[in-house]
Design a protein around this motif. Sequence first.
Motif, PDB file in Angstrom:
ATOM      1  N   ASN A 106       0.806  -1.225   0.000  1.00 40.82           N
ATOM      2  CA  ASN A 106       0.000   0.000   0.000  1.00 40.82           C
ATOM      3  C   ASN A 106       0.838   1.273   0.000  1.00 40.82           C
ATOM      4  O   ASN A 106       0.321   2.351   0.255  1.00 40.82           O
ATOM      5  N   GLY A 107       2.134   1.152  -0.262  1.00 40.39           N
ATOM      6  CA  GLY A 107       2.995   2.320  -0.279  1.00 40.39           C
ATOM      7  C   GLY A 107       3.626   2.653   1.061  1.00 40.39           C
ATOM      8  O   GLY A 107       4.495   3.508   1.140  1.00 40.39           O
ATOM      9  N   LYS A 108       3.196   1.964   2.124  1.00 37.54           N
ATOM     10  CA  LYS A 108       3.763   2.154   3.457  1.00 37.54           C
ATOM     11  C   LYS A 108       4.202   0.844   4.085  1.00 37.54           C
ATOM     12  O   LYS A 108       5.022   0.819   4.985  1.00 37.54           O
ATOM     13  N   GLN A 109       3.604  -0.241   3.587  1.00 39.85           N
ATOM     14  CA  GLN A 109       3.954  -1.570   4.072  1.00 39.85           C
ATOM     15  C   GLN A 109       3.663  -2.592   2.985  1.00 39.85           C
ATOM     16  O   GLN A 109       2.874  -2.341   2.082  1.00 39.85           O
ATOM     17  N   ALA A 110       4.327  -3.733   3.103  1.00 44.00           N
ATOM     18  CA  ALA A 110       4.114  -4.820   2.153  1.00 44.00           C
ATOM     19  C   ALA A 110       3.921  -6.121   2.914  1.00 44.00           C
ATOM     20  O   ALA A 110       4.522  -6.330   3.973  1.00 44.00           O
ATOM     21  N   LEU A 111       3.062  -6.980   2.369  1.00 41.79           N
ATOM     22  CA  LEU A 111       2.865  -8.316   2.895  1.00 41.79           C
ATOM     23  C   LEU A 111       3.514  -9.281   1.923  1.00 41.79           C
ATOM     24  O   LEU A 111       3.202  -9.274   0.731  1.00 41.79           O
ATOM     25  N   LEU A 112       4.424 -10.095   2.444  1.00 35.94           N
ATOM     26  CA  LEU A 112       5.137 -11.070   1.630  1.00 35.94           C
ATOM     27  C   LEU A 112       4.733 -12.468   2.074  1.00 35.94           C
ATOM     28  O   LEU A 112       4.826 -12.799   3.251  1.00 35.94           O
ATOM     29  N   SER A 113       4.289 -13.282   1.140  1.00 35.28           N
ATOM     30  CA  SER A 113       3.823 -14.628   1.444  1.00 35.28           C
ATOM     31  C   SER A 113       4.923 -15.644   1.167  1.00 35.28           C
ATOM     32  O   SER A 113       5.647 -15.536   0.186  1.00 35.28           O
ATOM     33  N   PHE A 114       4.997 -16.627   2.063  1.00 33.06           N
ATOM     34  CA  PHE A 114       5.902 -17.766   1.854  1.00 33.06           C
ATOM     35  C   PHE A 114       5.322 -18.954   2.607  1.00 33.06           C
ATOM     36  O   PHE A 114       5.006 -18.865   3.773  1.00 33.06           O
ATOM     37  N   GLY A 115       5.109 -20.039   1.889  1.00 29.40           N
ATOM     38  CA  GLY A 115       4.447 -21.198   2.497  1.00 29.40           C
ATOM     39  C   GLY A 115       3.083 -20.776   3.011  1.00 29.40           C
ATOM     40  O   GLY A 115       2.318 -20.123   2.312  1.00 29.40           O
ATOM     41  N   ASP A 116       2.797 -21.119   4.264  1.00 30.51           N
ATOM     42  CA  ASP A 116       1.536 -20.726   4.898  1.00 30.51           C
ATOM     43  C   ASP A 116       1.697 -19.480   5.757  1.00 30.51           C
ATOM     44  O   ASP A 116       0.810 -19.147   6.540  1.00 30.51           O
ATOM     45  N   SER A 117       2.822 -18.801   5.644  1.00 27.22           N
ATOM     46  CA  SER A 117       3.123 -17.668   6.517  1.00 27.22           C
ATOM     47  C   SER A 117       3.228 -16.363   5.743  1.00 27.22           C
ATOM     48  O   SER A 117       3.352 -16.349   4.525  1.00 27.22           O
ATOM     49  N   ILE A 118       3.200 -15.267   6.495  1.00 26.44           N
ATOM     50  CA  ILE A 118       3.304 -13.926   5.922  1.00 26.44           C
ATOM     51  C   ILE A 118       4.326 -13.131   6.717  1.00 26.44           C
ATOM     52  O   ILE A 118       4.375 -13.216   7.945  1.00 26.44           O
ATOM     53  N   LEU A 119       5.120 -12.372   5.999  1.00 24.94           N
ATOM     54  CA  LEU A 119       6.035 -11.413   6.610  1.00 24.94           C
ATOM     55  C   LEU A 119       5.516 -10.031   6.240  1.00 24.94           C
ATOM     56  O   LEU A 119       5.262  -9.755   5.069  1.00 24.94           O
ATOM     57  N   VAL A 120       5.323  -9.171   7.236  1.00 14.69           N
ATOM     58  CA  VAL A 120       4.879  -7.799   7.001  1.00 14.69           C
ATOM     59  C   VAL A 120       6.058  -6.888   7.290  1.00 14.69           C
ATOM     60  O   VAL A 120       6.633  -6.939   8.374  1.00 14.69           O
ATOM     61  N   VAL A 121       6.445  -6.076   6.308  1.00 14.99           N
ATOM     62  CA  VAL A 121       7.477  -5.070   6.520  1.00 14.99           C
ATOM     63  C   VAL A 121       6.817  -3.708   6.358  1.00 14.99           C
ATOM     64  O   VAL A 121       6.078  -3.482   5.408  1.00 14.99           O
ATOM     65  N   ARG A 122       7.039  -2.828   7.338  1.00 17.36           N
ATOM     66  CA  ARG A 122       6.403  -1.509   7.304  1.00 17.36           C
ATOM     67  C   ARG A 122       7.404  -0.446   7.711  1.00 17.36           C
ATOM     68  O   ARG A 122       8.331  -0.716   8.462  1.00 17.36           O
ATOM     69  N   ASN A 123       7.193   0.747   7.175  1.00 15.43           N
ATOM     70  CA  ASN A 123       8.053   1.859   7.551  1.00 15.43           C
ATOM     71  C   ASN A 123       7.882   2.159   9.033  1.00 15.43           C
ATOM     72  O   ASN A 123       6.760   2.253   9.533  1.00 15.43           O
TER      73      ASN A 123
END
Length: 97
Positions: free
Chosen positions: A37-54
């Motif tokens: 969304n321009g401030k954070q990204a959700l990255l999927s891997f397997g059944d999990s998610i990594l959220v990186v945000r400013n």
Amino acid sequence: SPFKAISVNHISYNVADYAKSRDFYAELLGMSVSKDNGKQALLSFGDSILVVRNARTPEMKGTIDHMAYAIANWDEAKVKAELEKRGLVIAKMNTPS
């Protein structure tokens, strides 16, 4: 124990530059960008998610915001009752879809 954690649902953490972190994980580890969304990204891997945000402040960068676990035999009412019995108040319950 009343519950059985079976996996990590997601990990969310604050970074200095979310786009740089998004690209790092996507390119190096092959994670798929499922939302951005321009401030954070959700990255999927397997059944999990990594959220990186400013990070909101420089002191917050590189810190884990929160982690969520998948619970076997999820029963929202049972989970809420057990947590309240332990004196914990739930602001928002994220029910698995």
